[in-house]
Design a protein around this motif. Structure first.
Motif, PDB file in Angstrom:
ATOM      1  N   ASP A 165      47.644  43.992  51.707  1.00 39.02           N
ATOM      2  CA  ASP A 165      47.700  44.497  50.337  1.00 39.02           C
ATOM      3  C   ASP A 165      47.541  43.372  49.317  1.00 39.02           C
TER       4      ASP A 165
ATOM      5  N   GLU B 171      43.776  42.318  49.307  1.00 34.03           N
ATOM      6  CA  GLU B 171      42.919  43.263  48.582  1.00 34.03           C
ATOM      7  C   GLU B 171      42.985  43.033  47.081  1.00 34.03           C
ATOM      8  N   ILE B 172      44.170  42.692  46.577  1.00 33.21           N
ATOM      9  CA  ILE B 172      44.312  42.374  45.159  1.00 33.21           C
ATOM     10  C   ILE B 172      43.611  41.059  44.841  1.00 33.21           C
TER      11      ILE B 172
ATOM     12  N   ARG C 189      41.085  39.602  46.205  1.00 32.89           N
ATOM     13  CA  ARG C 189      39.626  39.626  46.264  1.00 32.89           C
ATOM     14  C   ARG C 189      39.001  40.640  45.309  1.00 32.89           C
ATOM     15  N   HIS C 190      39.797  41.413  44.606  1.00 36.27           N
ATOM     16  CA  HIS C 190      39.243  42.383  43.662  1.00 36.27           C
ATOM     17  C   HIS C 190      38.531  41.643  42.526  1.00 36.27           C
ATOM     18  N   PRO C 191      37.369  42.105  42.070  1.00 31.55           N
ATOM     19  CA  PRO C 191      36.576  41.354  41.093  1.00 31.55           C
ATOM     20  C   PRO C 191      37.024  41.486  39.639  1.00 31.55           C
ATOM     21  N   ALA C 192      38.073  42.240  39.338  1.00 32.05           N
ATOM     22  CA  ALA C 192      38.512  42.410  37.952  1.00 32.05           C
ATOM     23  C   ALA C 192      38.814  41.063  37.304  1.00 32.05           C
TER      24      ALA C 192
ATOM     25  N   LYS D 125      43.947  41.060  36.118  1.00 32.67           N
ATOM     26  CA  LYS D 125      44.703  41.832  37.095  1.00 32.67           C
ATOM     27  C   LYS D 125      46.156  41.892  36.646  1.00 32.67           C
TER      28      LYS D 125
ATOM     29  N   GLY E 195      40.092  49.924  35.485  1.00 30.68           N
ATOM     30  CA  GLY E 195      39.908  49.783  36.924  1.00 30.68           C
ATOM     31  C   GLY E 195      38.756  48.894  37.333  1.00 30.68           C
TER      32      GLY E 195
ATOM     33  N   LYS F  19      42.277  45.722  36.006  1.00 29.51           N
ATOM     34  CA  LYS F  19      42.763  46.543  37.110  1.00 29.51           C
ATOM     35  C   LYS F  19      44.256  46.287  37.286  1.00 29.51           C
TER      36      LYS F  19
ATOM     37  N   TRP G 248      48.074  47.289  39.425  1.00 29.57           N
ATOM     38  CA  TRP G 248      48.717  47.775  40.644  1.00 29.57           C
ATOM     39  C   TRP G 248      50.224  47.874  40.402  1.00 29.57           C
TER      40      TRP G 248
END
Length: 250
Positions: A12, A15-16, A18-21, A24, A170, A174, A176
Motif C-alpha cells: 500500500d 502504490e502511493i 509510485r503514483h504520478p500525482a 499527494k 485524483g 490525489k 488517501w
C-alpha cells in the motif's frame, strides 16, 4: 559501490509512492507508517540528485526525523556518499548534488528563496495554511516540484480541504486515508485495539481511524455502538434537556 539502504515499503505504501500525482495528501492513523513512506521517498529523491525539504511543525518535532535520516544514510556516509551537517540538519549527496534538509514550520521564512524538487510536510494538519500557501508552495515553482502532505487529521482545516481536492481530482492531486490498523505490524494492531477501549471516542476516531471531525465531537466511548434508531409515535408535549457545552474537549 555502496548504495543507500532504504526501508522496504509495504504494497500500500509502494502504490502511493509510485503514483504520478504532483501533490499527494495522506490522512493516516497513528503508526500507519507515514514517516517511513515519506522518508524513503525523500532519501531516494535526494540520493538521485533532487533537492528535498522535510518540514515539521516545530524544531522539537525534527529530532526523530533527523535521527532516522542519519541512521539510514550511515553506511553511505562511511564511504563519502552522504555528508551530514548537523547544525543545519542537512544531508548532502556529493556524487549527485542532491540534498535533504529538515526544517521547522516555526520559521518558514528560512526556506524563502529556496527551490525544491520535493517537499514533505510531516504532521501537515498542525502546520499553518499560510506557511503552506505563502512560503512552501512557491519553493516548488522553479522546477515544478512535488509535495507529499502526511498527517493525522485535526478538524476540517486547510489539510482537510487539500484532502478533499485529492478525492475530487485524483490525477494532479490525489489523497488517501487509512486507519492505524492498516499497518500489519501486530504490535500496532494491538495498540489500535487497546486504544478503542481506553481513549475517548473522538480521539480514537481522529488519531487511530484518521477521520476528519468537526470542531466539536464526541467525548464518550462507543456512542455509535449503543445508538439504535427506533420508530416511535410523534410526541407533542414539553421537552426538558440537559446540555454539556464541551465545545472543544471534555
Amino acid at each position: 559501490m555502496t548504495t543507500l539502504a532504504l526501508p522496504r515499503l509495504r504494497r500500500d505504501q509502494w502504490e502511493i509512492a509510485r503514483h504520478p500525482a504532483k501533490t499527494k495528501v495522506l490522512s493516516m492513523g497513528r503508526r500507519w507508517g507515514k514517516t517511513v513512506l515519506g522518508g524513503a521517498v525523500s532519501l531516494a529523491t535526494a540520493a538521485h540528485g533532487g533537492k528535498v525539504a522535510w518540514i515539521v511543525p516545530t524544531y522539537k518535532n525534527s529530532r526523530p526525523v533527523w535521527r532516522w535520516a542519519e541512521a539510514t544514510t550511515g553506511n553511505l556516509r562511511k564511504h563519502g556518499g552522504a555528508l551530514p551537517h548537523r547544525a543545519d540538519r542537512v544531508i548532502e549527496f556529493p556524487t549527485t548534488g542532491g540534498l535533504l534538509g529538515v526544517y521547522s514550520a516555526e520559521n518558514p521564512d528560512s526556506i524563502r528563496g529556496e527551490n525544491f524538487h520535493l517537499v514533505v510536510l510531516d504532521a501537515a494538519a498542525r502546520i499553518s495554511e499560510e506557511a503552506w500557501t505563502d512560503v512552501i508552495q512557491p519553493t516548488l515553482a522553479d522546477v515544478d516540484g512535488d509535495a507529499i502532505l502526511i498527517s493525522t487529521p485535526k478538524g476540517k482545516g486547510w489539510f482537510w480541504q487539500e484532502w478533499q481536492r485529492g478525492q475530487m481530482d485524483g490525477v494532479t492531486v490525489k489523497s488517501w486515508r487509512a486507519p492505524s490498523a492498516a499497518n500489519p505490524n501486530p504490535n500496532i494492531q494491538r495498540a489500535a485495539a487497546l486504544a478503542r477501549e481506553r481513549v475517548p471516542e473522538r480521539t480514537y476516531r481522529q488519531e487511530w481511524l484518521a477521520e476528519f471531525l468537526d470542531g466539536g465531537g464526541e467525548v464518550f466511548r462507543k456512542v455509535r455502538d449503543a445508538a439504535h434508531l427506533q420508530r416511535v409515535p410523534p410526541y407533542t408535549g414539553r421537552f426538558v434537556m440537559g446540555v454539556d457545552w464541551a465545545m472543544q474537549s471534555d
